[in-house]
Design a protein around this motif. Structure first.
Motif, PDB file in Angstrom:
ATOM      1  N   ARG A 215      31.439  38.014  29.021  1.00  0.00           N
ATOM      2  CA  ARG A 215      31.285  36.564  28.856  1.00  0.00           C
ATOM      3  C   ARG A 215      31.122  35.840  30.190  1.00  0.00           C
ATOM      4  NH1 ARG A 215      37.349  34.395  27.110  1.00  0.00           N
ATOM      5  NH2 ARG A 215      38.504  35.330  28.856  1.00  0.00           N
ATOM      6  N   SER A 216      31.263  36.529  31.305  1.00  0.00           N
ATOM      7  CA  SER A 216      31.125  35.891  32.612  1.00  0.00           C
ATOM      8  C   SER A 216      29.660  35.579  32.897  1.00  0.00           C
ATOM      9  CB  SER A 216      31.703  36.787  33.714  1.00  0.00           C
ATOM     10  OG  SER A 216      31.192  38.093  33.629  1.00  0.00           O
ATOM     11  N   ASP A 217      29.450  34.625  33.795  1.00  0.00           N
ATOM     12  CA  ASP A 217      28.122  34.140  34.144  1.00  0.00           C
ATOM     13  C   ASP A 217      27.377  35.210  34.936  1.00  0.00           C
ATOM     14  OD1 ASP A 217      25.874  32.800  35.007  1.00  0.00           O
ATOM     15  OD2 ASP A 217      26.944  30.991  35.612  1.00  0.00           O
ATOM     16  N   PRO A 218      26.200  35.659  34.459  1.00  0.00           N
ATOM     17  CA  PRO A 218      25.460  36.687  35.195  1.00  0.00           C
ATOM     18  C   PRO A 218      24.820  36.174  36.472  1.00  0.00           C
ATOM     19  CG  PRO A 218      24.173  35.929  33.328  1.00  0.00           C
ATOM     20  CD  PRO A 218      25.519  35.276  33.203  1.00  0.00           C
ATOM     21  N   ASP A 219      24.775  34.861  36.655  1.00  0.00           N
ATOM     22  CA  ASP A 219      24.121  34.271  37.829  1.00  0.00           C
ATOM     23  C   ASP A 219      25.127  33.741  38.842  1.00  0.00           C
ATOM     24  OD1 ASP A 219      21.556  34.701  36.678  1.00  0.00           O
ATOM     25  OD2 ASP A 219      21.825  32.907  35.458  1.00  0.00           O
ATOM     26  N   ALA A 220      26.328  34.330  38.868  1.00  0.00           N
ATOM     27  CA  ALA A 220      27.370  33.857  39.784  1.00  0.00           C
ATOM     28  C   ALA A 220      28.150  35.047  40.326  1.00  0.00           C
ATOM     29  CB  ALA A 220      28.310  32.893  39.057  1.00  0.00           C
ATOM     30  N   THR A 221      28.953  34.783  41.335  1.00  0.00           N
ATOM     31  CA  THR A 221      29.856  35.809  41.832  1.00  0.00           C
ATOM     32  C   THR A 221      30.935  36.067  40.787  1.00  0.00           C
ATOM     33  OG1 THR A 221      31.112  34.096  42.976  1.00  0.00           O
ATOM     34  CG2 THR A 221      29.449  35.278  44.256  1.00  0.00           C
ATOM     35  N   HIS A 222      31.724  37.098  41.009  1.00  0.00           N
ATOM     36  CA  HIS A 222      32.731  37.484  40.024  1.00  0.00           C
ATOM     37  C   HIS A 222      34.045  37.799  40.737  1.00  0.00           C
ATOM     38  CE1 HIS A 222      34.084  38.582  36.105  1.00  0.00           C
ATOM     39  NE2 HIS A 222      34.292  39.856  36.409  1.00  0.00           N
ATOM     40  N   ALA A 223      35.125  37.814  39.978  1.00  0.00           N
ATOM     41  CA  ALA A 223      36.443  38.150  40.530  1.00  0.00           C
ATOM     42  C   ALA A 223      37.259  38.866  39.465  1.00  0.00           C
ATOM     43  CB  ALA A 223      37.171  36.886  40.993  1.00  0.00           C
ATOM     44  N   TRP A 224      38.079  39.795  39.911  1.00  0.00           N
ATOM     45  CA  TRP A 224      38.951  40.527  39.000  1.00  0.00           C
ATOM     46  C   TRP A 224      40.226  40.919  39.744  1.00  0.00           C
ATOM     47  CZ3 TRP A 224      34.350  42.129  40.950  1.00  0.00           C
ATOM     48  CH2 TRP A 224      34.299  43.333  41.683  1.00  0.00           C
ATOM     49  N   VAL A 225      41.032  41.788  39.153  1.00  0.00           N
ATOM     50  CA  VAL A 225      42.361  42.116  39.669  1.00  0.00           C
ATOM     51  C   VAL A 225      42.466  43.620  39.895  1.00  0.00           C
ATOM     52  CG1 VAL A 225      44.854  42.047  39.186  1.00  0.00           C
ATOM     53  CG2 VAL A 225      43.372  40.182  38.403  1.00  0.00           C
ATOM     54  N   GLU A 226      43.142  44.000  40.964  1.00  0.00           N
ATOM     55  CA  GLU A 226      43.543  45.389  41.147  1.00  0.00           C
ATOM     56  C   GLU A 226      45.058  45.445  41.266  1.00  0.00           C
ATOM     57  OE1 GLU A 226      39.660  47.522  43.224  1.00  0.00           O
ATOM     58  OE2 GLU A 226      41.334  46.909  44.506  1.00  0.00           O
ATOM     59  N   VAL A 227      45.673  46.352  40.509  1.00  0.00           N
ATOM     60  CA  VAL A 227      47.118  46.541  40.571  1.00  0.00           C
ATOM     61  C   VAL A 227      47.402  47.897  41.195  1.00  0.00           C
ATOM     62  CG1 VAL A 227      47.558  45.048  38.595  1.00  0.00           C
ATOM     63  CG2 VAL A 227      47.243  47.500  38.231  1.00  0.00           C
ATOM     64  N   PHE A 228      48.518  47.976  41.911  1.00  0.00           N
ATOM     65  CA  PHE A 228      48.878  49.231  42.567  1.00  0.00           C
ATOM     66  C   PHE A 228      49.957  49.927  41.744  1.00  0.00           C
ATOM     67  CE2 PHE A 228      51.333  51.926  45.431  1.00  0.00           C
ATOM     68  CZ  PHE A 228      50.313  52.631  46.057  1.00  0.00           C
ATOM     69  N   LEU A 229      49.620  51.125  41.274  1.00  0.00           N
ATOM     70  CA  LEU A 229      50.568  51.979  40.562  1.00  0.00           C
ATOM     71  C   LEU A 229      50.704  53.258  41.377  1.00  0.00           C
ATOM     72  CD1 LEU A 229      49.187  51.438  36.941  1.00  0.00           C
ATOM     73  CD2 LEU A 229      51.104  50.277  38.049  1.00  0.00           C
ATOM     74  N   PRO A 230      51.902  53.593  41.830  1.00  0.00           N
ATOM     75  CA  PRO A 230      52.070  54.726  42.754  1.00  0.00           C
ATOM     76  C   PRO A 230      51.422  56.019  42.283  1.00  0.00           C
ATOM     77  CG  PRO A 230      54.116  53.491  42.561  1.00  0.00           C
ATOM     78  CD  PRO A 230      53.171  52.908  41.554  1.00  0.00           C
ATOM     79  N   SER A 231      51.426  56.284  40.996  1.00  0.00           N
ATOM     80  CA  SER A 231      50.863  57.535  40.490  1.00  0.00           C
ATOM     81  C   SER A 231      49.344  57.523  40.444  1.00  0.00           C
ATOM     82  CB  SER A 231      51.404  57.824  39.082  1.00  0.00           C
ATOM     83  OG  SER A 231      52.807  58.004  39.111  1.00  0.00           O
ATOM     84  N   LEU A 232      48.741  56.332  40.473  1.00  0.00           N
ATOM     85  CA  LEU A 232      47.291  56.219  40.319  1.00  0.00           C
ATOM     86  C   LEU A 232      46.612  55.505  41.481  1.00  0.00           C
ATOM     87  CD1 LEU A 232      47.230  55.116  36.559  1.00  0.00           C
ATOM     88  CD2 LEU A 232      46.816  57.414  37.451  1.00  0.00           C
ATOM     89  N   ARG A 233      47.387  54.903  42.352  1.00  0.00           N
ATOM     90  CA  ARG A 233      46.882  54.029  43.409  1.00  0.00           C
ATOM     91  C   ARG A 233      46.321  52.749  42.783  1.00  0.00           C
ATOM     92  NH1 ARG A 233      49.375  55.523  47.697  1.00  0.00           N
ATOM     93  NH2 ARG A 233      47.751  54.615  49.050  1.00  0.00           N
ATOM     94  N   TRP A 234      45.233  52.197  43.350  1.00  0.00           N
ATOM     95  CA  TRP A 234      44.722  50.915  42.868  1.00  0.00           C
ATOM     96  C   TRP A 234      43.901  51.088  41.593  1.00  0.00           C
ATOM     97  CZ3 TRP A 234      46.767  46.652  44.648  1.00  0.00           C
ATOM     98  CH2 TRP A 234      47.284  46.615  45.947  1.00  0.00           C
ATOM     99  N   VAL A 235      44.208  50.262  40.610  1.00  0.00           N
ATOM    100  CA  VAL A 235      43.507  50.278  39.326  1.00  0.00           C
ATOM    101  C   VAL A 235      42.931  48.881  39.088  1.00  0.00           C
ATOM    102  CG1 VAL A 235      43.730  50.576  36.831  1.00  0.00           C
ATOM    103  CG2 VAL A 235      45.036  52.052  38.397  1.00  0.00           C
TER     104      VAL A 235
END
Length: 324
Positions: A215-235
């Protein structure tokens, strides 16, 4: 997947300004699952580019235009090869919560565990957490807790540009229940940090797929989240589209919140009103070129032919250039 990005930023002034100083965070990162194939910055008026790596390892380009001008154009072109991330496990053991509380994680990920700027606690956020019973998610393992949190944010907020601004506090989106990717990322980051899960803001681009439900705008920049889980590193999780970050996501920079990594930030000297136009296209590319060195400077090619006094701070950033 080989993706080509074209990011155009155009500032127009109603009268000449005497000088502009600018920083940009537009170069895609080199990271697991993402190879930077090429990157080029073109400026009009032409200017000498310089670069440095910021606190979080992002590539930052900066320049100064010391002569009078009535417009400024920044054209960033990138080619990036991406890979789908490895499949995540269905769940982690409950001991992951203990590992998150370890001195090592709390020390190494200090910057991403504490409130900062737009991603901080508020009465409205507490009310939202209580309304959605979000703290009950912590009875699950951390991986499924953050997955469920991302889905809850997706379902709780409508995607609508123009409701919030780039400098809007978190309470604005919580009140309106509408916003854009920047807002959803801040809400999720603030809650993750309250849980003791390190979380960081990722600025970049998305190759939008409407058939997949984006649903995000295809004609714009984007942003999301990364979480740190010790067993997986950044997700990576994308609460705007209720998906995990994958091969359609291109990461340019990471920080504590939007204010650390705006696409551009700068000031100009003069008393002029400015208008901003931003255009982004992300498409599949056919052929790759040689891989550049990190932070290689692209030399600009010369081409033919609210009132503020002195330096107008933030005119290029928080007030006008919101990530969608």
């Amino acid at each position: 997947m080989l993706l080509a990005v074209r990011h155009s930023t155009r500032y127009q002034y109603d009268e000449p300004v005497r000088e502009s100083v600018m920083e940009v965070w537009m170069q895609p990162q080199k990271r697991p699952g993402q190879r930077l194939v090429s990157f080029d910055l073109e400026l009009e008026p032409a200017a000498q580019l310089f670069s440095y790596a910021d606190t979080f390892g992002n590539a930052v380009y900066h320049f100064d235009i010391p002569q009078p001008h009535r417009g400024l154009t920044i054209m960033a072109r990138s080619a990036v090869e991406t890979e789908a991330p490895a499949a995540l496990p269905e769940a982690l053991d409950r001991g992951e919560w203990d590992r998150l509380r370890s001195d090592f994680v709390r020390g190494e990920r200090f910057d991403f565990l504490h409130p900062h700027g737009f991603a901080g606690p508020s009465a409205a956020l507490e009310a939202f957490v209580a309304e959605k019973n979000l703290n009950e998610l912590r009875v699950r393992d951390p991986l499924n807790a953050v997955r469920d949190l991302s889905r809850t944010v997706y379902e709780a907020f409508a995607y609508e540009a123009g409701v919030t601004r780039a400098d809007s506090p978190i309470d604005d989106v919580l009140k309106a229940r509408k916003g854009v990717c920047q807002d959803f990322a801040h809400v999720m980051i603030a809650i993750c940090r309250e849980w003791g899960v390190p979380a960081r803001y990722v600025s970049g681009y998305l190759f939008t797929d409407r058939k997949a439900g984006d649903r995000s705008d295809p004609d714009a920049t984007h942003a999301w989240v990364e979480v740190f889980l010790p067993s997986l590193r950044w997700v990576g999780l994308d609460p705007t589209n209720n998906i995990l970050a994958g091969e359609r996501h291109i990461a340019c920079a990471v920080g504590r919140d939007y204010s650390d990594v705006p696409p551009s930030r700068g000031v100009y000297k003069g008393e002029a009103e400015s208008e901003l136009a931003v255009g982004v296209t992300v498409r599949k590319a056919r052929a790759a070129v040689s891989e550049p060195e990190f932070l290689r400077i692209s030399q600009p090619a010369p081409r033919p032919g609210q009132r503020r006094s002195q330096y107008s701070g933030l005119a290029y950033d928080q007030q006008r250039q919101q990530q969608q």
